[in-house]
Design a protein around this motif. Structure first.
Motif, PDB file in Angstrom:
ATOM      1  N   ARG A  67       0.881  -1.148   0.048  1.00  0.00           N
ATOM      2  CA  ARG A  67       0.128   0.125  -0.079  1.00  0.00           C
ATOM      3  C   ARG A  67       0.821   1.447   0.013  1.00  0.00           C
ATOM      4  O   ARG A  67       0.616   2.229  -0.567  1.00  0.00           O
ATOM      5  N   ALA A  68       1.967   1.349   0.872  1.00  0.00           N
ATOM      6  CA  ALA A  68       2.764   2.488   0.749  1.00  0.00           C
ATOM      7  C   ALA A  68       3.296   2.628  -0.403  1.00  0.00           C
ATOM      8  O   ALA A  68       3.358   3.828  -1.034  1.00  0.00           O
ATOM      9  N   GLU A  69       4.113   2.067  -1.227  1.00  0.00           N
ATOM     10  CA  GLU A  69       4.293   2.178  -2.509  1.00  0.00           C
ATOM     11  C   GLU A  69       3.378   2.243  -3.522  1.00  0.00           C
ATOM     12  O   GLU A  69       3.773   2.822  -4.480  1.00  0.00           O
ATOM     13  N   TYR A  70       2.446   1.563  -3.488  1.00  0.00           N
ATOM     14  CA  TYR A  70       1.260   1.848  -4.406  1.00  0.00           C
ATOM     15  C   TYR A  70       0.691   3.182  -4.552  1.00  0.00           C
ATOM     16  O   TYR A  70       0.368   3.537  -5.525  1.00  0.00           O
ATOM     17  N   ALA A  71       0.437   3.864  -3.257  1.00  0.00           N
ATOM     18  CA  ALA A  71       0.302   5.177  -3.113  1.00  0.00           C
ATOM     19  C   ALA A  71      -0.915   5.700  -3.795  1.00  0.00           C
ATOM     20  O   ALA A  71      -1.213   6.920  -4.539  1.00  0.00           O
ATOM     21  N   GLY A  72      -2.108   5.037  -3.539  1.00  0.00           N
ATOM     22  CA  GLY A  72      -3.299   5.323  -3.970  1.00  0.00           C
ATOM     23  C   GLY A  72      -3.525   4.972  -5.277  1.00  0.00           C
ATOM     24  O   GLY A  72      -4.518   5.829  -5.979  1.00  0.00           O
TER      25      GLY A  72
END
Length: 267
Positions: A67-72
């Motif tokens: 999720r952190a690297e996907y960044a929305g």
């Protein structure tokens, strides 16, 4: 969404992961330069689309990130160079891995097999986002645009994280909003063909794509590229391949572009 179909079992995973040395390598996504723990990769099947709605590159050359690297959704359509025990492979980010902590990624089976043994199930890796990867002309998929459904767009072959997508209207360019599923939504209201979009990435590259039509369900090819100036890639980078659902294939690294652009992060 039935996104994850793991095809391996790993005994004593906890012991294995604990033995992996954390390597700080984080990627630039959404305009922020930071370093995050890289460390391990497993493999899975993304199904037909993945969370990014881009389709899946042929030969399994794709990845899902946490999720952190996907960044929305900002990581969608970018590329990672991933190095494992047996070499380096370039993959396109097409999916979200909800359970992946920082530094853990899921690879398509084909990508995993290029850099490690499938029997291992999970391997130590280092990886980083590829700036200005060489990709083909932009591709755009449009839906909606009626009095009852706002126009949405999915873009492919942009390579870098996008910063803005704007729709040309009679009163000027109106900003579109990116969702977690990588769709850009325009303000409510009917839209008529042909559609014109103005696209920019986080490094300042900008392009205007005109002549798009409403109705086609698949990606519409364009003759417009977001940036240029390719340079040779490392010899261990994969060769380009065709892509299902018109998604781009991995390709060599391109030059960093004008010197006025922000430098790539140094971790």
């Amino acid at each position: 969404m039935n996104r994850r179909h793991l095809r391996w079992t790993v005994p004593a995973v906890t012991v294995f992961v604990a033995s992996v040395v954390a390597i700080v390598l984080f990627t630039q996504v959404g305009g922020s330069a930071a370093c995050a723990a890289g460390g391990s990769a497993s493999y899975y099947s993304a199904g037909r689309n993945g969370m990014c709605n881009l389709g899946t590159p042929a030969e399994g050359l794709y990845a899902a990130v946490g999720r952190a690297e996907y960044a929305g959704g900002k990581a969608c359509g970018t590329y990672l160079d991933v190095t494992g025990p047996n070499g380096t492979v370039r993959v396109q980010v097409v999916d979200l891995c909800p359970s992946c902590p920082a530094g853990k990624i899921d690879l398509g089976k084909g990508a995993f097999a290029r850099i490690g043994a499938l029997s291992a199930g999970i391997i130590p890796v280092t990886y980083g986002t590829t700036r200005d990867p060489q990709v083909g002309p932009l591709q755009v998929k449009l839906t909606g645009g009626t009095a009852y459904s706002a126009l949405t767009a999915v873009l492919n072959n942009h390579g870098n994280p996008l910063s803005t997508v704007e729709l040309q209207t009679p009163s000027g360019f109106a900003p579109m909003r990116q969702g977690e599923d990588n769709t850009w939504t325009a303000p409510s209201g009917a839209v008529t063909s042909p559609v014109t979009l103005r696209i920019a990435d986080m490094y300042g590259h900008q392009a205007t794509v005109a002549g798009l039509t409403l109705g086609p369900k698949d990606f519409q090819p364009t003759g417009t590229v977001l940036y240029g100036g390719p340079s040779p890639s490392p010899s261990d980078s994969p060769s380009p391949s065709t892509v299902e659902s018109s998604a781009p294939s991995p390709a060599p690294v391109a030059s960093a572009g004008p010197s006025s652009l922000p430098p790539a992060p140094k971790c």
